[in-house]
Enzyme design. Structure first.
Site, mmCIF file in Angstrom:
data_model
loop_
_atom_site.group_PDB
_atom_site.id
_atom_site.type_symbol
_atom_site.label_atom_id
_atom_site.label_comp_id
_atom_site.label_asym_id
_atom_site.label_seq_id
_atom_site.Cartn_x
_atom_site.Cartn_y
_atom_site.Cartn_z
ATOM 1 N N GLU A 151 29.990 86.408 53.554
ATOM 2 C CA GLU A 151 30.083 85.673 54.924
ATOM 3 C C GLU A 151 31.641 85.478 55.047
ATOM 4 O OE1 GLU A 151 31.236 82.219 55.339
ATOM 5 O OE2 GLU A 151 31.201 81.624 53.335
ATOM 6 N N CYS A 260 36.688 76.319 50.760
ATOM 7 C CA CYS A 260 36.984 77.812 50.790
ATOM 8 C C CYS A 260 38.218 78.156 50.018
ATOM 9 C CB CYS A 260 36.623 78.609 52.135
ATOM 10 S SG CYS A 260 34.871 78.145 52.712
HETATM 11 C C1 UGA Z 1 37.425 80.040 55.962
HETATM 12 C C2 UGA Z 1 37.735 81.365 56.517
HETATM 13 O O1 UGA Z 1 38.578 81.386 57.586
HETATM 14 C C3 UGA Z 1 36.144 81.944 56.747
HETATM 15 O O2 UGA Z 1 36.492 83.423 57.195
HETATM 16 C C4 UGA Z 1 35.467 81.996 55.424
HETATM 17 O O3 UGA Z 1 34.188 82.724 55.639
HETATM 18 C C5 UGA Z 1 35.380 80.782 54.977
HETATM 19 O O4 UGA Z 1 36.610 80.002 54.665
HETATM 20 C C6 UGA Z 1 34.551 80.723 53.855
HETATM 21 O O5 UGA Z 1 34.936 81.217 52.654
HETATM 22 O O6 UGA Z 1 33.352 80.230 53.577
HETATM 23 P P1 UGA Z 1 37.103 77.630 56.705
HETATM 24 O O7 UGA Z 1 37.428 77.045 55.375
HETATM 25 O O8 UGA Z 1 35.891 77.050 57.440
HETATM 26 O O9 UGA Z 1 36.943 79.292 56.735
HETATM 27 O O10 UGA Z 1 38.336 77.180 57.710
HETATM 28 P P2 UGA Z 1 39.537 77.906 58.321
HETATM 29 O O11 UGA Z 1 39.320 77.801 59.911
HETATM 30 O O12 UGA Z 1 39.786 79.102 57.815
HETATM 31 O O13 UGA Z 1 40.916 76.878 57.884
HETATM 32 C C7 UGA Z 1 41.348 76.464 56.650
HETATM 33 C C8 UGA Z 1 42.219 75.567 56.681
HETATM 34 O O14 UGA Z 1 43.566 76.173 57.128
HETATM 35 C C9 UGA Z 1 42.188 74.547 57.494
HETATM 36 O O15 UGA Z 1 42.676 73.276 56.707
HETATM 37 C C10 UGA Z 1 43.186 74.580 58.659
HETATM 38 O O16 UGA Z 1 43.628 73.342 59.209
HETATM 39 C C11 UGA Z 1 44.371 75.420 57.965
HETATM 40 N N1 UGA Z 1 44.951 76.284 58.897
HETATM 41 C C12 UGA Z 1 44.501 77.482 59.595
HETATM 42 C C13 UGA Z 1 46.329 76.276 59.021
HETATM 43 O O17 UGA Z 1 47.009 75.157 58.411
HETATM 44 N N2 UGA Z 1 47.146 76.890 59.839
HETATM 45 C C14 UGA Z 1 46.463 77.986 60.769
HETATM 46 O O18 UGA Z 1 47.239 78.512 61.346
HETATM 47 C C15 UGA Z 1 45.111 78.308 60.404
#
Ligand code: UGA
Length: 430
Positions: A151, A260
């Site tokens: 996923e 994740c």
């Molecule tokens: C992540 C992946 O993006 C999904 O594709 C994957 O399915 C999911 O893990 C999983 O393995 O189930 P998620 O953990 O919901 O999704 O969140 P993200 O939107 O990826 O963000 C993760 C972290 O990175 C957050 O703390 C966010 O604040 C941080 N982030 C994100 C940054 O610090 N900078 C960015 O440019 C983007």
């Protein structure tokens, strides 16, 4: 098609609703009676934009139902998705207890030919073991067809990601399983890549590890930008315009959290070590991420002689906006640090409520951000909820004691904020 999802977390619930929406008959199974009771009533027990409405509508159309009766559910379905959690063990490896229990349960109740789809994020090589675990427990002679279907749902955006994914990966070498999976996804309009189960498992970990690497890379650059006096936002933008790099996941800030990235990076590091192929680059990614909070906190500390008795307001508790998930959220280590420094801490989050433990430690939670900032000596933005961008910052300016903002997500327009006579500090951006 009749599909059973085993494990009603955000992945199982979202995918169940989406397959029901695509016209399939879907059941959701979980051992947690409270979750099932809530979902049966059409009440989503976690926050995920748009999902509540789809849940209610699919239950109404009688295409979606929920149960705790494993035997009946397994007997009556021939396509079973495994969507249980694989949390980190103390040593960083993924805990496969739930996946194994589900496999054994499927084996126990298996009464006909079945297709089993592993959607949980599992260590490389696990999908083939799932088949063994099922067969070890089963006395039914009919075959098991197995596939791995990772996923890629982001919390807070899970519904959109499930409806309009960039790609679908189907990992299997079983003809029957492949046929079933292609039929299931026939109405999805995106590339479908067919691989082995092990390649599908690797794609999932490598994707999350790569995104985590992008984040740590830009955070490392941000620290250099702080020293050089260069704006990291310009750097991200300039880099992102190169199609080979792309604009996503280049936002510098407090680093990645959630259920994740931290867990999957650890697991991949562990797997690589076990195969004597250590991933030095990824180790560094993890280290940079862990240090990001300290880097931010040091900026705060430097601007005060002492934090003792200072009123510090923290905006955002969720690990990212549009979710109530606080797992591996940077906000909590920051609160801990503030408490160690004997600061007086107030918090606000649009959806997360602090647990009693934190309240007894003296943290005050406010439902109104304007109430929270009254008399404050510094505001720390830890989660980039859009609500914070939309605040009337002039009004905030009149409520605070010291006009000082530490923007851990670089989400505010520094020039506009400074024009309101705030001291503004971002990460690689000021
Ligand atoms: C992540 C992946 O993006 C999904 O594709 C994957 O399915 C999911 O893990 C999983 O393995 O189930 P998620 O953990 O919901 O999704 O969140 P993200 O939107 O990826 O963000 C993760 C972290 O990175 C957050 O703390 C966010 O604040 C941080 N982030 C994100 C940054 O610090 N900078 C960015 O440019 C983007």
């Amino acid at each position: 098609m009749k599909i059973l999802f085993i494990g009603m977390g955000y992945v199982g619930t979202t995918m169940g609703a989406v397959f029901a929406n695509a016209g399939h008959e879907v059941s959701g199974l979980d051992i947690n009676q409270e979750k099932i009771a809530s979902l049966t009533k059409g009440e989503l027990y976690f926050y995920e934009p748009g999902l509540q409405e789809m849940l209610v509508s699919q239950i109404g159309h009688e295409r979606l139902s929920f149960t705790t009766d494993a035997k009946e559910a397994i007997e009556n379905h021939d396509i079973l998705f495994i969507t249980v959690g694989t949390p980190s063990l103390e040593d960083g490896n993924a805990d496969l207890t739930y996946v194994k229990k589900v496999a054994q349960m499927i084996g126990r109740y298996k009464n006909m030919e079945k297709t089993i789809v592993v959607k949980s994020t599992v260590p490389i090589g696990t999908t083939n073991k799932v088949k063994e675990w099922i067969n070890e427990e089963s006395t039914d002679p009919n075959p098991v067809h197995i596939a791995m279907n990772p996923e890629f749902l982001r919390e807070g955006n899970a519904l959109q990601d499930a409806l309009y994914p960039d790609r679908i990966i189907i990992g299997s070498d079983d003809e029957e399983a492949l046929e079933t999976m292609h039929k299931l996804y026939q109405s999805w309009k995106c590339p479908i890549l067919q691989t082995t189960a092990m390649a599908a498992e690797t794609i999932k970990y490598a994707s999350n590890a790569f995104l985590a690497t992008k984040i740590s890379f830009i955070n490392e650059m941000a620290k250099l930008c702080d020293t050089l006096g260069v704006n990291i936002k310009d750097v991200s933008k300039g880099m992102g315009l190169d199609e080979r790099i792309g604009p996503h996941f280049l936002e510098a800030g407090l680093g990645y959290g959630g259920s994740c990235f931290p867990k999957d990076v650890k697991e991949l590091l562990g797997t690589a070590e076990a195969y004597q192929r250590p991933l030095g680059l990824l180790k560094e990614v993890e280290k940079i991420n862990k240090n990001q909070c300290t880097y931010f906190f040091e900026k705060l500390k430097k601007s005060f002689d002492t934090l003792e008795g200072k009123r510090i307001v923290l905006f955002g508790l969720a690990f990212k906006p549009h979710t109530d998930d606080t797992r591996e959220s940077v906000s909590f280590p920051i609160i801990d640090q503030l408490l160690k420094e004997k600061a007086s801490v107030a918090v606000h989050d649009p959806v997360v409520h602090l647990s009693k433990d934190w309240i007894t430690k003296g943290i005050k939670q406010y439902s109104d951000p304007y109430d929270a900032v009254e008399g404050s000596d510094a505001i720390l933005i830890c989660t980039d909820w859009p609500q914070y961008q939309e605040l009337d910052w002039e009004r905030v300016r009149h409520l605070v004691n010291e006009p000082s903002i530490f923007d851990g997500r670089n989400m505010l327009e520094a020039n506009q904020i400074k024009a309101l006579q705030f001291q503004y500090t971002g990460i690689g951006y000021s």
